[in-house]
Design an enzyme around this catalytic site. Structure first.
Site, PDB file in Angstrom:
ATOM      1  N   LYS A   1     -54.042  45.960  51.762  1.00 11.07           N
ATOM      2  CA  LYS A   1     -54.375  44.688  51.080  1.00 11.07           C
ATOM      3  C   LYS A   1     -55.546  45.034  50.222  1.00 11.07           C
ATOM      4  CE  LYS A   1     -56.772  40.859  51.252  1.00 11.07           C
ATOM      5  NZ  LYS A   1     -56.946  40.909  49.830  1.00 11.07           N
TER       6      LYS A   1
ATOM      7  N   GLY B   1     -52.841  39.673  47.632  1.00 11.31           N
ATOM      8  CA  GLY B   1     -53.018  38.256  48.156  1.00 11.31           C
ATOM      9  C   GLY B   1     -54.448  37.912  48.434  1.00 11.31           C
TER      10      GLY B   1
ATOM     11  N   GLY C   1     -57.572  37.027  51.051  1.00 12.12           N
ATOM     12  CA  GLY C   1     -57.918  37.253  52.375  1.00 12.12           C
ATOM     13  C   GLY C   1     -57.614  36.038  53.390  1.00 12.12           C
ATOM     14  N   PRO C   2     -57.711  34.912  53.237  1.00 18.12           N
ATOM     15  CA  PRO C   2     -57.538  33.869  54.250  1.00 18.12           C
ATOM     16  C   PRO C   2     -55.826  33.514  54.260  1.00 18.12           C
ATOM     17  CG  PRO C   2     -59.127  33.233  52.659  1.00 18.12           C
ATOM     18  CD  PRO C   2     -58.641  34.327  52.113  1.00 18.12           C
TER      19      PRO C   2
ATOM     20  N   VAL D   1     -53.246  36.522  53.204  1.00 15.52           N
ATOM     21  CA  VAL D   1     -52.437  37.877  53.760  1.00 15.52           C
ATOM     22  C   VAL D   1     -53.463  38.541  54.843  1.00 15.52           C
ATOM     23  CG1 VAL D   1     -51.867  40.292  52.876  1.00 15.52           C
ATOM     24  CG2 VAL D   1     -51.038  38.094  51.730  1.00 15.52           C
ATOM     25  N   GLY D   2     -54.783  38.483  54.378  1.00 16.46           N
ATOM     26  CA  GLY D   2     -55.771  39.364  55.062  1.00 16.46           C
ATOM     27  C   GLY D   2     -55.748  38.815  56.745  1.00 16.46           C
TER      28      GLY D   2
ATOM     29  N   GLU E   1     -66.702  48.405  57.466  1.00 15.16           N
ATOM     30  CA  GLU E   1     -67.943  48.880  56.449  1.00 15.16           C
ATOM     31  C   GLU E   1     -68.320  47.721  55.827  1.00 15.16           C
ATOM     32  OE1 GLU E   1     -69.762  49.737  53.585  1.00 15.16           O
ATOM     33  OE2 GLU E   1     -68.092  50.953  52.738  1.00 15.16           O
TER      34      GLU E   1
ATOM     35  N   CYS F   1     -72.508  48.771  48.298  1.00 16.08           N
ATOM     36  CA  CYS F   1     -73.083  48.351  49.700  1.00 16.08           C
ATOM     37  C   CYS F   1     -74.372  49.154  49.960  1.00 16.08           C
ATOM     38  CB  CYS F   1     -72.070  48.386  50.725  1.00 16.08           C
ATOM     39  SG  CYS F   1     -70.848  49.885  50.788  1.00 16.08           S
TER      40      CYS F   1
ATOM     41  N   GLU G   1     -78.174  40.585  51.074  1.00 16.24           N
ATOM     42  CA  GLU G   1     -77.381  41.514  49.930  1.00 16.24           C
ATOM     43  C   GLU G   1     -77.106  40.829  48.668  1.00 16.24           C
ATOM     44  OE1 GLU G   1     -74.118  44.834  50.389  1.00 16.24           O
ATOM     45  OE2 GLU G   1     -73.656  42.931  51.046  1.00 16.24           O
TER      46      GLU G   1
END
Length: 448
Positions: free
Chosen positions: A146, A177, A179-180, A182-183, A221, A255, A355
């Protein structure tokens, strides 16, 4: 959305939970046969895939410019050429993995882990895909990917070429898709054995929670707030300029960006002057223009987030050296953030802890090396860091005290053979190098 034109450039499927389940089951069906496929055949297919992507290099560069806003030179070198080379290297490095070893009456086997869910971020869309999916495929795992819904286009090209070069059905599966939707299925489904995720610490925490319900392996990560410690005897001009460069890489959307620069307090004014000149050389503009050095950030939401960080830091007492939260006067459109340097930052300020993910450098002063190390380590993160100095023993001592997965010593070049990952809330596990390949192997002991 194109972050420079602010216009829609493509539509992709908005995947459903049912799509995700179908992909997981396809990967499960294909696993045994793929795991039993000889390593030489798997690596050859991965080499073929790299060549197929190389043939579409020009197209991938244009897609990356359009969906990410990366300037042309960055889209070429770091966003497209590098991941294709890494894909080839992963296939070659498989020969360095020890799949079988013996110790007395014990034979230790390393076997493909199983079905892997790979959830990748928007900031390096092809590279982050390759280091996960490429390693998993080489090691005999089957994959459901994904990609980020913000930058999904290079993943579609990748999927097209996987199909074209002849990977067996079900070995690789792509589900676009959110995250909430498909993830969460990919992180929780009982037929998934391993979840490899790159993204924010908040999202990574959610992935780990879902995966824990069926005791899956998780590789994370996550975020970073990396410190660049410039020691009193360092080549000061070089160290400051290099820190600025490594902070503003990919418009600060990395990151591992060196977003905190720690300098002797007596050198604060000098550091500000050098950083201001360096930042002023980052030409903003159309990412398609070869002269552009700094493109827009990826979205309107990301721009607002970065601008809020800048304004909050100034309200907290930081000194604005250059930049600021206003739209650049020479850019009528595009999600731009001026290259910004803030000084007189203290360790308790959010700008020193959180961040930002934009072209914003925070300068902090220190009185002695022990304070510099304490300040560098005083975050929830531990992904990357840097140390600059001419006393080799002191540089080595400071580098060893840094609680981070990578330490750049006097500007050491990036090497994709090195393991990449972080301490603390920057994540779990490692990517890249042989260490990254071994993440996708389960360990079995045979006792005779």
């Amino acid at each position: 959305m194109n972050p420079f034109t602010e216009q829609v450039i493509a539509e992709v499927p908005d995947g459903t939970p049912e799509d995700a389940v179908a992909a997981v089951l396809a990967a499960r069906t294909a696993f045994n046969e793929w795991a039993a496929t000889p390593l030489a055949k798997r690596t050859q297919l991965v080499h073929d895939l790299a060549e197929a992507l190389r043939a579409r290099r020009a197209e991938l560069i244009e897609l990356t410019i359009d969906e990410l806003g990366a300037p042309r030179r960055d889209a070429s070198a770091s966003q497209v050429d590098l991941p294709i080379d890494v894909l080839d290297w992963l296939a070659e490095a498989a020969d360095e993995v020890e799949f079988k070893s013996t110790d007395g009456n014990v034979t230790v086997l390393r076997e493909p882990f199983g079905v892997v869910s790979c959830i990748t971020p928007w900031n390096y869309p092809l590279h982050q895909l390759v280091v996960k999916v490429g390693a998993a495929l080489v090691m005999g795992c089957t994959v459901v990917l994904k990609p980020s819904e913000v930058t999904p286009l290079s993943a579609i090209v990748f999927a097209e070429e996987v199909n074209r070069v002849g990977f067996p059905a079900g070995v690789f599966n792509l589900v676009n898709g959110r995250g909430p939707v498909v993830g969460e299925v990919l992180a929780s489904h009982p037929e998934v054995d391993f979840v490899s995720f790159t993204g924010s610490t908040a999202a990574g925490t959610r992935v780990a929670e879902l995966a824990a319900r069926t005791v899956k392996k998780v590789s994370l990560e996550l975020g970073g707030k990396s410190a660049s410690v410039i020691l009193p005897d360092a080549d000061f001009d070089f160290a400051v300029k290099q820190t600025v460069a490594r902070c503003f890489e990919n418009s600060g959307q990395a990151c591992s960006a060196l977003t905190r620069m720690l300098v002797p307090r007596s050198e604060l004014a000098r550091a500000e002057d050098i950083a201001a000149v360096a930042a002023s050389e980052y030409l903003l503009g159309d990412p398609r223009d070869p002269q552009t050095v700094l493109g827009p950030v990826v979205s309107d939401a990301q721009r607002a987030r970065v601008r809020n960080h800048i304004d909050r830091a100034i309200d907290d007492g930081a000194r604005l050296v250059i930049g600021g939260s206003e739209q650049p006067t020479d850019q009528s459109h595009g999600y731009f953030v001026k290259p910004t340097v803030l000084s007189r930052v203290t360790p308790d300020m959010p700008i020193a802890r959180d961040e930002v993910f934009g072209p914003v450098l925070a300068i902090l002063g220190y009185d002695d090396v022990d304070e510099a190390v304490r300040t560098a380590n005083a975050t929830d993160y531990g992904l990357s860091s840097a140390v600059w100095g001419t006393n080799a023993n002191l540089v080595d001592e400071v580098a060893r005290q840094m609680r981070a997965g990578q330490v750049i010593v006097n500007g050491g070049a990036w090497n994709f053979r090195a393991p990449f990952g972080g301490y603390k809330q920057s994540g779990l596990g490692r990517e890249s190098g042989v260490f990254g390949l071994e993440e996708f192997l389960e360990i079995k002991a045979l006792r005779a």
